[in-house]
Design a protein around this motif. Structure first.
Motif, PDB file in Angstrom:
ATOM      1  N   SER A 269       5.091  30.896  -6.910  1.00 54.99           N
ATOM      2  CA  SER A 269       6.445  30.703  -6.374  1.00 54.99           C
ATOM      3  C   SER A 269       6.511  30.704  -4.842  1.00 54.99           C
TER       4      SER A 269
ATOM      5  N   VAL B 256      12.743  24.209  -7.767  1.00 51.58           N
ATOM      6  CA  VAL B 256      12.453  24.399  -9.193  1.00 51.58           C
ATOM      7  C   VAL B 256      13.372  23.455  -9.974  1.00 51.58           C
TER       8      VAL B 256
ATOM      9  N   THR C  92      17.353  21.031  -7.638  1.00 51.88           N
ATOM     10  CA  THR C  92      16.951  21.299  -9.037  1.00 51.88           C
ATOM     11  C   THR C  92      16.889  20.044  -9.925  1.00 51.88           C
TER      12      THR C  92
ATOM     13  N   SER D  99       5.537  22.632 -15.479  1.00 51.49           N
ATOM     14  CA  SER D  99       5.409  24.024 -15.920  1.00 51.49           C
ATOM     15  C   SER D  99       4.111  24.230 -16.668  1.00 51.49           C
TER      16      SER D  99
ATOM     17  N   HIS E  56       7.820  22.338 -10.819  1.00 47.65           N
ATOM     18  CA  HIS E  56       7.943  23.023  -9.527  1.00 47.65           C
ATOM     19  C   HIS E  56       7.518  21.992  -8.489  1.00 47.65           C
TER      20      HIS E  56
ATOM     21  N   PRO F  37      12.384  26.344 -16.180  1.00 45.12           N
ATOM     22  CA  PRO F  37      11.880  25.377 -15.190  1.00 45.12           C
ATOM     23  C   PRO F  37      10.978  24.340 -15.856  1.00 45.12           C
TER      24      PRO F  37
ATOM     25  N   HIS G 103      15.203  21.733 -13.056  1.00 47.07           N
ATOM     26  CA  HIS G 103      15.736  21.967 -14.401  1.00 47.07           C
ATOM     27  C   HIS G 103      16.336  20.700 -15.001  1.00 47.07           C
TER      28      HIS G 103
END
Ligand SMILES: Cc1cc2nc3c(=O)[nH]c(=O)nc-3n(C[C@H](O)[C@H](O)[C@H](O)COP(=O)(O)OP(=O)(O)OC[C@H]3O[C@@H](n4cnc5c(N)ncnc54)[C@H](O)[C@@H]3O)c2cc1C
Length: 386
Positions: free
Chosen positions: A66, A72, A190, A55, A96, A93, A74
């Motif tokens: 995006s 993404v 994720t 990030s 990526h 996030p 987490h």
């Protein structure tokens, strides 16, 4: 060999269209500077990389990425030799994931939209400073400009040709793109995995993409003898060893040592060409983009004043990037020797996860963490407690 053609001149020639070169082309074109971006491959080109854009790296860019993001992230699941995991997670996030052919080309297109000129399929073979000009040659063309920038990665031809900054250390990483069944892919959505201990002097990872997994191992270049073996062992331990590998490759990740030169009269180095990858994590996209953004005002200033004053770039890179890399290197020495203790620290205190999370978000840096824990003495005392 055919005849050499001397091309029209530009304000700046950037060699290499990875994140460093593309970002610099974008920043300079924004200022109305005439930029030529030379790339040896035809774009889009595959790049061996886990494709984790933290990030903090994404936040450096003044446009949204995006449309080229695959997943993404987490959650980060840390394991030691694939034992029980420590799961760190966050609502915002953290990373990526991208495919580098698509991501890098996206950055180049942003620069082209602002007027930067790209010529791909042009491998630079020679760079020569001739009075007030730099001549950059490919097999059958010569380009010239007052300044040249080496953004040409770990084996930088610009650095080699001009003899800039030879003292460099390397990590080596091997990675495969693996197509797995949808049920397997769904388990990773994720979430990335980082395993310590499964390879001496390094770590292994799983990064999910839209339709496959990127899985690799990386370590210090001094410990690469059995890299392929550890990679296969990691795949087998994950029960992924039998699936189709669509691409596999290995590459150097350069990390610089103290005081490494990143400039010379009429030339600058960015990103991997300057050796600016993080020695602890191997993350290189962040500093590739950051170094380009630090170089842009120095180049503008130099062109406006009509005299070369590129040494300011060395000063700002030392202050903003190398000081952090020095700290990361010290931590990596500990991590390489005692991965079980590093994992133990993580397991014992959520503070370690908070620090790692904030590093990915760009809310802290290595120097700030060192201060918070009371320097290396503080880290040592925490270790004694484990
Ligand atoms: C297996 C692996 C996994 C990694 N995973 C991550 C990750 O998840 N996240 C992260 O942040 N970093 C990661 N890295 C590091 C990251 O890939 C690099 O630090 C990053 O690509 C550096 O960007 P750059 O623009 O400086 O150089 P590069 O991306 O290497 O771009 C250099 C460009 O220059 C071109 N070029 C080279 N020589 C010439 C020449 N002679 N003439 C013209 N063009 C030339 C190349 O074709 C290339 O397009 C990983 C690296 C490896 C090896």
């Amino acid at each position: 060999m055919g005849f050499l053609l001397l091309e029209q001149s530009y304000d700046v020639i950037i060699v290499g269209a990875g994140p460093a070169g593309a970002t610099l082309a974008y920043e300079l074109a924004k200022k109305g500077i005439r930029v030529l971006l030379l790339e040896k491959e035809r774009l889009p080109r595959y790049k061996c990389c886990a494709g984790g854009v933290t990030s903090k790296a994404a936040k450096l860019l003044d446009f949204d990425i995006s449309e080229v993001v695959e997943d993404v992230i987490h959650k980060v699941s840390f394991t030691f030799n694939l034992g029980s995991p420590y799961l760190g997670q966050h609502s915002q996030p953290l990373i990526h994931t991208v495919m580098r052919d698509v991501f890098d080309h996206f950055l180049v297109k942003k620069a082209q939209q602002l007027g930067a000129m790209l010529i791909d399929g042009q491998k630079i073979t020679q760079v020569q400073v001739d009075g007030d000009w730099v001549e950059v040659s490919t097999a059958d063309r010569i380009f010239r400009s007052p300044l040249v920038v080496g953004a040409d990665g770990a084996n930088s031809a610009v650095a080699r040709e001009l003899g800039i900054g030879r003292d460099i250390r390397y990590l080596v990483a091997i990675e495969s793109e693996i197509v797995v069944p949808d049920e397997e892919l769904a388990k990773w959505k994720t979430r990335i995995q980082i395993d310590l201990g499964c390879i001496p002097g390094g770590y292994a990872w799983v990064f999910p993409k839209r339709d496959h997994l990127s899985i690799g191992v990386g370590c210090l270049s001094s410990k690469t003898r059995h890299l392929k073996h550890y990679h296969q062992k990691f795949l087998n331990s994950l029960n992924i060893g039998n699936y189709a590998i669509t691409r596999s490759g290995s590459h150097l990740i350069p990390t610089c040592t103290k005081g490494r030169l990143v400039w010379q009269n009429r030339a600058l180095l960015l990103g991997d060409a300057a050796g600016l990858a993080d020695p602890l994590t191997g993350e290189g996209i962040y500093n590739a983009i950051l170094s380009a953004q630090l170089a842009a005002p120095v180049i503008e200033d130099s062109l406006v004043r009509g005299k070369v004053g590129l040494q300011d770039y060395q000063e700002i890179v030392e202050r903003k990037i190398m000081s952090e890399l020095r700290m990361a290197r010290t931590l990596s020495k500990f991590f390489v020797r005692f991965p079980h203790l590093a994992f133990g620290m993580l397991n014992q205190s959520d503070g370690v996860w908070t620090a790692l999370r904030n590093l990915m978000l760009g809310e802290t840096g290595y120097a700030a963490i060192k201060r918070e824990v009371g320097g290396f003495k503080g880290i040592f005392l925490r270790l004694l407690r484990i």
